[in-house]
Design an enzyme around this catalytic site. Structure first.
Site, PDB file in Angstrom:
ATOM      1  N   GLY A 187      -2.675   7.862  -5.075  1.00  0.00           N
ATOM      2  CA  GLY A 187      -1.408   7.516  -4.437  1.00  0.00           C
ATOM      3  C   GLY A 187      -1.512   7.096  -2.982  1.00  0.00           C
ATOM      4  O   GLY A 187      -0.498   6.928  -2.313  1.00  0.00           O
ATOM      5  N   LYS A 231     -16.190   5.162 -13.731  1.00  0.00           N
ATOM      6  CA  LYS A 231     -15.448   6.259 -14.368  1.00  0.00           C
ATOM      7  C   LYS A 231     -15.790   6.421 -15.836  1.00  0.00           C
ATOM      8  O   LYS A 231     -16.013   5.438 -16.545  1.00  0.00           O
ATOM      9  CB  LYS A 231     -13.940   5.983 -14.277  1.00  0.00           C
ATOM     10  N   ARG A 237      -3.118  20.787  -0.157  1.00  0.00           N
ATOM     11  CA  ARG A 237      -2.469  21.971   0.438  1.00  0.00           C
ATOM     12  C   ARG A 237      -2.696  23.196  -0.440  1.00  0.00           C
ATOM     13  O   ARG A 237      -2.946  24.290   0.071  1.00  0.00           O
ATOM     14  CB  ARG A 237      -0.960  21.726   0.598  1.00  0.00           C
ATOM     15  N   ASP A 287     -11.429   1.212  -5.157  1.00  0.00           N
ATOM     16  CA  ASP A 287     -11.446   0.698  -6.530  1.00  0.00           C
ATOM     17  C   ASP A 287     -11.571  -0.815  -6.502  1.00  0.00           C
ATOM     18  O   ASP A 287     -10.826  -1.486  -5.766  1.00  0.00           O
ATOM     19  CB  ASP A 287     -10.116   1.022  -7.235  1.00  0.00           C
ATOM     20  N   GLY A 319      -2.177   5.435  -9.183  1.00  0.00           N
ATOM     21  CA  GLY A 319      -1.431   4.251  -9.592  1.00  0.00           C
ATOM     22  C   GLY A 319       0.042   4.272  -9.222  1.00  0.00           C
ATOM     23  O   GLY A 319       0.805   3.419  -9.655  1.00  0.00           O
ATOM     24  N   GLY A 373      -7.255   3.537  -4.638  1.00  0.00           N
ATOM     25  CA  GLY A 373      -7.287   2.818  -5.909  1.00  0.00           C
ATOM     26  C   GLY A 373      -6.476   1.554  -5.820  1.00  0.00           C
ATOM     27  O   GLY A 373      -6.897   0.567  -5.209  1.00  0.00           O
ATOM     28  N   SER A 374      -5.283   1.598  -6.373  1.00  0.00           N
ATOM     29  CA  SER A 374      -4.437   0.410  -6.434  1.00  0.00           C
ATOM     30  C   SER A 374      -3.968  -0.020  -5.050  1.00  0.00           C
ATOM     31  O   SER A 374      -3.590  -1.172  -4.857  1.00  0.00           O
ATOM     32  CB  SER A 374      -3.226   0.717  -7.318  1.00  0.00           C
TER      33      SER A 374
END
Lengths: 181, 292
Positions: free
Chosen positions: B214, B81, B165, B24, B153, B235-236
């Protein structure tokens, strides 16, 4: 019995697809992530992917020098798409390339290619954000062209193509380059 | 005859990204850092998910100007996005010629009933999924790539692990089903039996499947790769860490060498602080529950 070992540069990209093509020709594919991995293989594929990324990481991991030495030892190398760009950048294939000249993803295309070395039946050429070969030195053999640009070339033991035979079931190009059953 | 926008080409681009990291970025400077660090693609967005969480309000498609600026500075593919169901935002991104569109739960959904009919678009789509049924519904709608939803996030990898999983377990169960059970299962998850049969035959999704949501450390990326993901979205986790360039490089190297603990140990050294994480149980908004 497992066949001859052929390496595939495994930084990212179409590694498992090339491995499958090689397996079907009775070769043993070997993922190459470090220079020493090249010691046990008799040919090498530089797969499709993002050339900027693969190039930088190959350099960082000492693979560039190893690949150049591998080429100088006379062993066969075949680069597809990003792999073709690397071969030109490493001075192993005397061609001039425009990266992404065929445009962004929306302009990616499939087309039936005439490749005389493969016989009469056409080959499904899959071009994904493909690089274009703008010109080739005299010592480079042009095996196929599309819209006046070379798309499959050979210079001694080094082969390069701007499209992805590994995304098809057609094994003729892998067979032409590496032999096999 | 030249054919464009075929399923082979749409899935094919994702195949070229396998084993790589998609990052990102919110401006051209970050995009350049990401490319230099070895990202295979960048996701252009105005705010990373952790900021979307913090700021609240409606999160929408990014400003086309910002997307164009990022396209201008990198040679790797650029993704962007759109809100779930917002097919006009998708039309706009298609006009910009982005390389992939993410119909994303990270943005505020625009339609509570319908996801975008992705097969109508020339640009390929990636969509999030928390289980096999959701993944196959998105593929039926035309998605050419799947990613876990995770919980974006948060810097907490637990949800992404749960999603991959779950998909793996459901595929394993599917392998043991007979014809009648497959028909029943296909009805339950509302997809064509042919698609379910294809998954049974392949033993995996018929498109590339990345991890997302995450991921905050090289070890997180390697964990998801060992669980069978084809690559990783971060991402973050990169630009919210204390040393983004170093973190970006480390996650790239970890994704490539996910099965080599000695390399993972080396790249995990001295990265400074990872992004500050959030406990899932305390979240007010669970993004992964958006979409169905």
């Amino acid at each position: 019995m497992a066949g001859k070992r052929i390496g595939i540069l495994a930084i990212h990209g179409s590694v498992v697809e090339h491995a499958e093509s090689l397996r079907r020709l009775n070769f043993t594919p070997v993922e190459i992530r470090a220079a020493k991995d090249l010691e046990t293989v008799y040919g090498l594929i530089l797969p499709g992917g993002e050339s900027t990324t693969i190039g930088d990481l190959a350099q960082q991991f000492g693979l560039r020098e190893a690949i150049v030495n591998f080429a100088k030892s006379g062993k066969t190398i075949y680069g597809t798409c990003a792999g073709l760009i690397l071969l030109a950048r490493y001075g192993l294939l005397d061609v001039k390339i425009d990266r992404n000249a065929y445009g962004r993803q929306i302009h990616s295309f499939e087309v039936d290619l005439e490749i005389p070395a493969l016989g009469k039946k056409s080959f499904n050429g899959i071009f994904i954000r493909a690089p274009k070969i703008l010109s080739a030195a005299k010592s480079v053999e042009i095996l196929a062209q599309f819209e006046d640009s070379p798309i499959l070339v050979k210079q001694g033991n080094i082969w390069g193509g701007s499209f992805h035979p590994e995304l098809t079931d057609d094994l003729r190009i892998h067979k032409l380059i590496f032999g096999g059953k | 005859m030249k054919k464009t926008n075929t399923a082979t080409l749409k899935k094919g681009l994702a195949q070229m990204l396998k084993g790589g990291v998609i990052m990102d970025v919110v401006n051209p400077q970050q995009a350049i850092i990401a490319e230099k660090a070895g990202a295979v693609s960048v996701m252009a967005l105005e705010r990373v998910p952790s900021d979307i969480r913090k700021d609240g309000g409606v999160a929408r498609m990014s400003d086309p100007k910002m997307i164009r600026e990022i396209q201008a500075v990198v040679s790797i593919p650029v993704m962007a996005k759109v809100r779930i169901g917002h097919f006009v935002e998708a039309q706009i991104l298609e006009a910009l010629e982005v390389d992939y569109i993410d119909e994303s739960e990270v943005l505020t959904p625009a339609d509570e009933k319908f996801h975008i009919d992705k097969s109508k678009f020339k640009i390929p789509f990636v969509c999030g999924a928390t289980n096999l049924g959701e993944a196959l519904r998105r593929i039926s709608e035309g998605a050419a790539m799947i990613r876990t939803k995770g919980e974006a996030g948060t810097g907490n990898v637990v949800e992404a692990v749960k999603h991959i999983r779950t998909i793996n377990e459901e595929i394993a169960k599917l392998q043991k089903m007979n014809e009648a059970q497959i028909k029943k299962y296909a009805r339950e998850i509302r997809v064509a039996p042919e698609l379910v049969k294809e998954v049974k035959k392949l033993g995996r999704l018929p498109v590339v499947n990345f991890a997302a949501g995450g991921v905050a450390t090289p070890a997180d990326a390697a964990l998801l790769m060992q669980l069978g993901c084809d690559g990783v979205f971060v991402g973050s986790g990169i630009f919210k860490s204390s040393q983004p360039e170093k973190m970006a490089k480390a996650i790239v190297e970890a994704t490539m060498n996910f099965d080599k603990p000695e390399i993972l140990a080396r790249v995990s050294e001295g990265l400074g602080e990872a992004m500050k994480g959030l406990e899932i149980a305390t979240l007010e908004t669970k993004l992964a529950t958006r979409g169905w």
